[in-house]
Scaffold this active site. Structure first.
Site, short mmCIF file in Angstrom:
data_model
loop_
_atom_site.label_atom_id
_atom_site.label_comp_id
_atom_site.label_asym_id
_atom_site.label_seq_id
_atom_site.Cartn_x
_atom_site.Cartn_y
_atom_site.Cartn_z
N ARG A 78 -74.27 26.34 -25.14
CA ARG A 78 -75.41 27.23 -24.95
C ARG A 78 -76.38 26.76 -23.87
O ARG A 78 -76.83 27.54 -23.03
CB ARG A 78 -76.25 27.35 -26.25
N THR A 79 -76.75 25.50 -23.93
CA THR A 79 -77.79 25.03 -23.02
C THR A 79 -77.32 25.16 -21.57
O THR A 79 -78.02 25.71 -20.72
CB THR A 79 -78.18 23.57 -23.35
N LYS A 107 -66.39 6.26 -11.85
CA LYS A 107 -66.09 5.09 -11.00
C LYS A 107 -67.18 4.03 -11.12
O LYS A 107 -67.15 3.03 -10.41
CB LYS A 107 -65.99 5.54 -9.54
N ARG A 128 -78.42 16.87 -18.69
CA ARG A 128 -78.26 16.38 -20.06
C ARG A 128 -77.55 15.04 -19.99
O ARG A 128 -76.56 14.91 -19.28
CB ARG A 128 -77.45 17.38 -20.89
N HIS A 156 -85.33 17.39 -26.68
CA HIS A 156 -84.66 18.57 -26.11
C HIS A 156 -85.75 19.63 -25.93
O HIS A 156 -85.81 20.62 -26.64
CB HIS A 156 -83.58 19.03 -27.09
C1 NCD Z 1 -78.34 20.91 -29.84
C2 NCD Z 1 -78.31 19.67 -28.98
O1 NCD Z 1 -77.52 19.55 -28.04
O2 NCD Z 1 -79.12 18.80 -29.27
N1 NCD Z 1 -77.60 21.96 -29.29
C3 NCD Z 1 -78.19 22.79 -28.38
O3 NCD Z 1 -78.60 22.37 -27.32
N2 NCD Z 1 -78.34 24.08 -28.71
C4 NCD Z 1 -78.03 20.67 -31.25
C5 NCD Z 1 -76.79 19.94 -31.64
O4 NCD Z 1 -75.97 19.55 -30.82
O5 NCD Z 1 -76.62 19.77 -32.84
#
Ligand code: NCD
Length: 330
Positions: A78-79, A107, A128, A156
């Site tokens: 999703r993100t 590497k 991320r 997040h």
């Molecule tokens: C979350 C995350 O990556 O922290 N997911 C997200 O970004 N919607 C929650 C999770 O991974 O449980």
């Protein structure tokens, strides 16, 4: 050549006035939700609502000729997809990777070196990373805005903004809400950011529901308890009649040092239609997703299920954020 450059420059669209932040009024990086004032949070939510109404062709002018880098060193559905959709909706081109295994990280390249390269290719960097503090480090190095799309078990912030946007849309307010955070409160970065954000609103009650070993880190409770009413319990049922929102989280398997411990806890809370029937009719269930076993699929058909529209809200919120970072000077 000179003329060509000039033409390119003047052809560059002006920032859309509705969405451009007041000078000096917005952040230049999105690293931690703690960096946001309540006013800044509200501005993002207002701009997200505007994004939902803006015609596609006007929206596509906002980041035209801009490049957004999308660097995902950890898995994401999703993100990443909602950030990339948002960037493309705004007219930007997207470069990046969804798997650091195919990059020079493999590497042995350091994060700093990767950022020093990418800042030459892109205007905004969404990243991320599995290490806590990675986004902060990148923001210190980069002259381009860094957006933290999750750093290990830490934070997040953009998920939190879409969570707040979802609550605001559903309840018309965030003040005075009674919100249960349930599941893995120790490693779940979404609930860490959400705690800090909720502490900026008025009279919010937070019910922290987790097994003992997955409690919300003490330092977060200490930092937020001055403005939140906090109730800690291991029982999901005990206060269920009081919740406006039941925010469920996945047990974060990948962060457990011990797989046996994960096996013991993985099904600790399961939301069933029977459990939902015990709540107030207006209660809504949220979840950052992905879910594993936390919510039975039968719950999806109930009016309480808000998690799929919550995920959809990721696009306008991320459109708002990217547009507000446009031209940020560090
Ligand atoms: C979350 C995350 O990556 O922290 N997911 C997200 O970004 N919607 C929650 C999770 O991974 O449980």
């Amino acid at each position: 050549m000179k003329g060509l450059l000039k033409q390119a420059k003047s052809a560059k669209p002006k920032a859309h006035s509705e969405n451009s932040p007041k000078k000096g009024g917005f952040l230049t990086d999105i690293v931690s939700i703690s960096d946001f004032s309540r006013g800044n949070i509200e501005l993002v939510l207002e701009n997200a609502a505007k994004m939902e109404k803006l015609p596609r062709d006007r929206k596509a002018q906002i980041l035209k000729n801009f490049v957004v880098a999308s660097l995902f060193f950890e898995p994401s559905t999703r993100t990443r997809l909602s950030f990339e959709t948002a960037a493309q909706n705004l007219g930007a081109r997207v470069v990046g990777f969804a798997d650091a295994g195919v990059t020079s990280t493999k590497k042995g390249e350091t994060l700093s070196d990767t950022i020093k390269m990418v800042e030459n290719y892109a205007d905004i960097i969404v990243m991320r990373h599995f290490l806590e503090g990675a986004a902060k480090r990148a923001a210190e190095i980069s002259r381009r805005p860094i957006v933290n799309a999750g750093d290990g078990a830490n934070q997040h912030p953009t998920q939190t903004l879409l969570d707040l946007y979802t609550m605001k849309k559903e309840f018309g307010k965030i003040d005075r809400l009674r919100i249960c955070l349930a599941g893995d409160l120790k490693y779940g970065r979404t609930v860490h950011s959400l705690m800090y954000a909720l502490s900026k609103f008025r009279d919010v009650t937070v019910y922290l529901v987790s097994p003992k070993s997955l409690e919300m880190p003490r330092h977060i409770i200490e930092e937020t308890k001055h403005s939140l009413r906090i109730v800690e319990t291991q029982s999901l049922e005990k206060y269920i009649k009081e919740f406006d929102v039941l925010y469920a989280t996945r047990i974060q398997k990948e962060r457990f040092p011990d797989e046996i411990e994960y096996e013991k806890l993985k099904n600790v809370y399961i939301i069933t239609p029977e459990l939902v029937a015990k709540a107030r009719p207006g209660m809504r269930i949220m979840h950052p997703l992905p879910r594993v076993n936390e919510i039975e699929p039968e719950v999806d058909r109930m009016p309480a299920a808000l998690y799929f529209s919550q995920a959809a809200n990721g696009v306008p919120v991320r459109e708002a954020l990217l547009s507000m970072l446009k031209g940020a000077e560090k």
